[in-house]
Design a protein around this motif. Structure first.
Motif, PDB file in Angstrom:
ATOM      1  N   PRO A  36       7.656   8.137  -7.323  1.00 32.39           N
ATOM      2  CA  PRO A  36       7.211   8.188  -7.406  1.00 32.39           C
ATOM      3  C   PRO A  36       6.317   6.409  -7.073  1.00 32.39           C
ATOM      4  O   PRO A  36       7.130   5.966  -6.520  1.00 32.39           O
ATOM      5  CB  PRO A  36       8.308   8.044  -8.713  1.00 32.39           C
ATOM      6  CG  PRO A  36       9.213   7.566  -8.245  1.00 32.39           C
ATOM      7  CD  PRO A  36       9.264   8.814  -7.080  1.00 32.39           C
ATOM      8  N   ALA A  37       5.872   6.446  -8.304  1.00 35.68           N
ATOM      9  CA  ALA A  37       5.126   5.359  -7.495  1.00 35.68           C
ATOM     10  C   ALA A  37       5.724   3.799  -7.793  1.00 35.68           C
ATOM     11  O   ALA A  37       5.669   3.746  -9.497  1.00 35.68           O
ATOM     12  CB  ALA A  37       3.406   5.081  -8.623  1.00 35.68           C
ATOM     13  N   LEU A  62       5.744  -6.112 -10.753  1.00 35.07           N
ATOM     14  CA  LEU A  62       6.526  -6.237 -10.495  1.00 35.07           C
ATOM     15  C   LEU A  62       6.644  -4.682  -9.965  1.00 35.07           C
ATOM     16  O   LEU A  62       5.483  -4.050  -9.372  1.00 35.07           O
ATOM     17  CB  LEU A  62       7.783  -5.958 -11.758  1.00 35.07           C
ATOM     18  CG  LEU A  62       8.390  -7.426 -12.932  1.00 35.07           C
ATOM     19  CD1 LEU A  62       8.669  -7.295 -13.406  1.00 35.07           C
ATOM     20  CD2 LEU A  62       8.645  -8.503 -11.987  1.00 35.07           C
ATOM     21  N   TRP A  63       7.945  -4.412  -9.383  1.00 33.67           N
ATOM     22  CA  TRP A  63       8.159  -3.234  -8.489  1.00 33.67           C
ATOM     23  C   TRP A  63       9.385  -2.338  -8.871  1.00 33.67           C
ATOM     24  O   TRP A  63      10.461  -2.963  -8.644  1.00 33.67           O
ATOM     25  CB  TRP A  63       7.876  -3.358  -7.147  1.00 33.67           C
ATOM     26  CG  TRP A  63       7.104  -4.148  -6.098  1.00 33.67           C
ATOM     27  CD1 TRP A  63       6.949  -5.942  -5.747  1.00 33.67           C
ATOM     28  CD2 TRP A  63       6.119  -3.690  -5.708  1.00 33.67           C
ATOM     29  NE1 TRP A  63       5.541  -5.649  -6.045  1.00 33.67           N
ATOM     30  CE2 TRP A  63       5.139  -4.543  -5.698  1.00 33.67           C
ATOM     31  CE3 TRP A  63       5.200  -1.989  -5.932  1.00 33.67           C
ATOM     32  CZ2 TRP A  63       3.844  -4.377  -5.022  1.00 33.67           C
ATOM     33  CZ3 TRP A  63       4.225  -1.648  -4.905  1.00 33.67           C
ATOM     34  CH2 TRP A  63       3.292  -2.613  -4.922  1.00 33.67           C
ATOM     35  N   ARG A  64       9.257  -1.043  -8.968  1.00 29.89           N
ATOM     36  CA  ARG A  64      10.468  -0.539  -9.793  1.00 29.89           C
ATOM     37  C   ARG A  64      11.302   0.302  -8.699  1.00 29.89           C
ATOM     38  O   ARG A  64      10.990   0.831  -8.036  1.00 29.89           O
ATOM     39  CB  ARG A  64       9.915   0.283 -11.069  1.00 29.89           C
ATOM     40  CG  ARG A  64      11.128   0.978 -11.600  1.00 29.89           C
ATOM     41  CD  ARG A  64      10.218   2.441 -12.923  1.00 29.89           C
ATOM     42  NE  ARG A  64       9.260   2.781 -11.606  1.00 29.89           N
ATOM     43  CZ  ARG A  64       7.892   2.970 -12.572  1.00 29.89           C
ATOM     44  NH1 ARG A  64       8.232   2.736 -13.618  1.00 29.89           N
ATOM     45  NH2 ARG A  64       7.417   3.600 -11.910  1.00 29.89           N
ATOM     46  N   ARG A  67       1.173  -1.120   0.308  1.00 29.35           N
ATOM     47  CA  ARG A  67       0.272   0.000  -0.175  1.00 29.35           C
ATOM     48  C   ARG A  67       0.378   1.180   0.456  1.00 29.35           C
ATOM     49  O   ARG A  67       0.488   2.753  -0.496  1.00 29.35           O
ATOM     50  CB  ARG A  67      -1.055  -0.463   0.985  1.00 29.35           C
ATOM     51  CG  ARG A  67      -2.181   1.056   1.039  1.00 29.35           C
ATOM     52  CD  ARG A  67      -2.996   0.637   2.358  1.00 29.35           C
ATOM     53  NE  ARG A  67      -3.911  -0.559   2.937  1.00 29.35           N
ATOM     54  CZ  ARG A  67      -2.545  -1.636   3.772  1.00 29.35           C
ATOM     55  NH1 ARG A  67      -2.507  -0.239   4.294  1.00 29.35           N
ATOM     56  NH2 ARG A  67      -3.548  -2.022   3.518  1.00 29.35           N
ATOM     57  N   HIS A  68       2.011   1.295   0.767  1.00 31.99           N
ATOM     58  CA  HIS A  68       3.033   2.276   0.843  1.00 31.99           C
ATOM     59  C   HIS A  68       3.649   2.686  -0.564  1.00 31.99           C
ATOM     60  O   HIS A  68       3.357   3.537  -0.636  1.00 31.99           O
ATOM     61  CB  HIS A  68       3.954   2.241   1.991  1.00 31.99           C
ATOM     62  CG  HIS A  68       5.328   3.126   1.694  1.00 31.99           C
ATOM     63  ND1 HIS A  68       4.835   4.097   2.588  1.00 31.99           N
ATOM     64  CD2 HIS A  68       6.137   3.064   1.617  1.00 31.99           C
ATOM     65  CE1 HIS A  68       5.750   5.156   2.176  1.00 31.99           C
ATOM     66  NE2 HIS A  68       7.363   4.220   1.679  1.00 31.99           N
ATOM     67  N   LEU A  69       3.454   1.542  -1.389  1.00 28.53           N
ATOM     68  CA  LEU A  69       4.848   1.669  -1.807  1.00 28.53           C
ATOM     69  C   LEU A  69       4.082   2.215  -3.450  1.00 28.53           C
ATOM     70  O   LEU A  69       4.147   2.962  -4.166  1.00 28.53           O
ATOM     71  CB  LEU A  69       5.398   0.375  -2.702  1.00 28.53           C
ATOM     72  CG  LEU A  69       6.910   0.085  -1.670  1.00 28.53           C
ATOM     73  CD1 LEU A  69       6.989  -1.018  -2.056  1.00 28.53           C
ATOM     74  CD2 LEU A  69       7.396   1.055  -1.555  1.00 28.53           C
ATOM     75  N   SER A  70       2.464   1.766  -3.561  1.00 22.81           N
ATOM     76  CA  SER A  70       1.659   1.630  -4.474  1.00 22.81           C
ATOM     77  C   SER A  70       1.711   3.494  -4.452  1.00 22.81           C
ATOM     78  O   SER A  70       0.574   3.855  -5.524  1.00 22.81           O
ATOM     79  CB  SER A  70       0.647   1.032  -4.876  1.00 22.81           C
ATOM     80  OG  SER A  70       0.954  -0.078  -4.629  1.00 22.81           O
ATOM     81  N   THR A  71       1.377   3.770  -3.148  1.00 22.78           N
ATOM     82  CA  THR A  71       0.931   5.214  -2.824  1.00 22.78           C
ATOM     83  C   THR A  71       2.591   6.376  -3.303  1.00 22.78           C
ATOM     84  O   THR A  71       2.005   7.447  -3.241  1.00 22.78           O
ATOM     85  CB  THR A  71      -0.052   5.335  -2.034  1.00 22.78           C
ATOM     86  OG1 THR A  71       1.011   5.271  -0.780  1.00 22.78           O
ATOM     87  CG2 THR A  71      -1.354   5.025  -2.006  1.00 22.78           C
ATOM     88  N   ALA A  72       2.998   5.980  -2.661  1.00 25.83           N
ATOM     89  CA  ALA A  72       4.610   6.927  -3.470  1.00 25.83           C
ATOM     90  C   ALA A  72       5.088   7.576  -4.242  1.00 25.83           C
ATOM     91  O   ALA A  72       4.092   7.450  -6.079  1.00 25.83           O
ATOM     92  CB  ALA A  72       6.628   5.630  -2.875  1.00 25.83           C
TER      93      ALA A  72
END
Length: 380
Positions: free
Chosen positions: A365-366, A372-374, A358-363
């Motif tokens: 930049p997202a 995957l996660w950039r 949830r934190h990374l999706s709204t960071a």
């Protein structure tokens, strides 16, 4: 009538098989995907593949063939994501039971062909270890794929072998595979991923996630867990290749050695002769190590009590822990990571992983480039 497909490696290969089927034949074409319930220790604490007796709620489709449905469930202590996966994929799922070797698998495939009224079998493998020669230093799990090839040969049913995403499973390098594959049959696109995209919100398959990412146009160096080297998503990564069964058998010596196997023990011995190891023996050793680390005695009880540890400092906030890990990982040249790598390297509980997602999706930049996660660029 249904098309009959086999996910050669089990686990996440069922997801990729459903995607390849949708790409080649349309998402609404009825199909049955045969797959192992062999989901490794991250899902199943019991080493080796599961058999029908390890499940409740399966559906009989032949004398030795069982279908896994959303109402099925693994019998503890076994674990399996196949029941949940059966709810998330359009094709039906049938359970491959390798405990009677290639001969037993051949019977199940024949029963599945009769059940589907199918005169052809499509085998699908992500990564390409179905074409391993057994000498690759990075080879980890050749047995399931080779058993499928040997079993299909025993049936005499016309069979095609598909390799999707060469090298994405980190077992046989892409450079070694491409000369064996010829021209691609199909290049997966973003549209081809729509039928399976939701399952990666919870399923830990890494090779499947990389294949979906490649189909969506992601390119770059990707870090997976417990792999000797990162995977680079390139122009060949979204390709699907087709070989004849005869050609795959010609390349794979383990499959040829398994032709007369009548038990999983036979298959293990063949793997030890051809490849120098048994992946099931490795799983047994790893499971024993994990049990020891958890404080379990060989008899199943708990280990003798240890001295009380010194108090540990309070844990740092999760975003702070991730930021440090992200910086270190990005400095090694990795641009993207799988959810599973994040979870395992940071030792996250399911609740912590949900909070971090949830934190990374709204960071800003997202970070989320599904599935995957950039990693954020690290300034010098």
């Amino acid at each position: 009538m249904k098309r009959l497909l086999i996910a050669a490696g089990g686990g996440g290969d069922a997801i990729a098989t459903a995607m390849v089927h949708a790409a080649l034949h349309g998402p609404d074409e009825p199909a049955l995907v045969l797959t192992y319930a062999w989901e490794r220790l991250v899902v199943d604490p019991v080493p080796g593949p599961r058999r029908p007796s390890d499940f409740t709620g399966t559906v009989t489709a032949g004398p030795t063939l069982r279908l896994v449905t959303p109402r099925s469930a693994p019998r503890p202590p076994a674990g399996s994501l196949l029941p949940r996966l059966s709810a998330g994929l359009r094709p039906a799922l049938g359970l491959l039971d390798p405990y009677a070797g290639a001969s037993g698998l051949a019977r199940q495939i024949e029963e599945a062909a009769a059940y589907c009224e199918a005169g052809h079998v499509d085998v699908v493998d992500v990564g390409g270890d179905i074409l391993a020669d057994g000498t690759e230093p990075t080879l980890r799990s050749p047995l399931g794929d080779a058993l499928v090839l040997a079993a299909c040969a025993r049936t005499g049913i016309p069979t095609s072998v598909h390799v999707a995403g060469p090298g994405l499973d980190s077992e046989v390098p892409e450079a070694a595979l491409l000369p064996l594959l010829g021209d691609p049959l199909h290049t997966l696109t973003h549209a081809d991923t729509l039928s399976v995209q939701a399952v990666f919100d919870w399923h830990p398959s890494e090779a499947g996630a990389l294949l979906v990412a490649a189909a969506r146009g992601i390119r770059g160096v990707c870090g997976t867990r417990d792999a000797p080297h990162p995977v680079t998503l390139g122009d060949a990564s979204p390709h699907v290749y087709r070989l004849t069964l005869a050609r795959a058998l010609e390349i794979n010596p383990l499959a040829r050695a398994l032709a007369e196997s009548a038990s999983l023990a036979d298959a293990e011995r063949a793997s030890e002769r051809v490849c120098g190891f048994s992946e099931i023996a490795r799983e047994r050793a790893r499971a024993a190590q994990l049990a020891q680390e958890a404080g379990e005695s060989p008899g199943g009880g708990t280990a003798p009590s240890e001295p009380r540890p010194l108090p540990r400092p309070l844990p740092r906030p999760l975003p702070e822990r991730f930021a440090e890990w992200e910086r270190r990982t990005a400095d090694s040249g990795i641009a993207y990571v799988t959810t599973r790598r994040i979870a395992e390297e940071l030792a996250l509980s399911p609740a912590q992983l949900t909070a971090l997602r949830r934190h990374l999706s709204t960071a800003t930049p997202a970070r989320h480039t599904p599935p995957l996660w950039r990693l954020a660029a690290v300034e010098a």
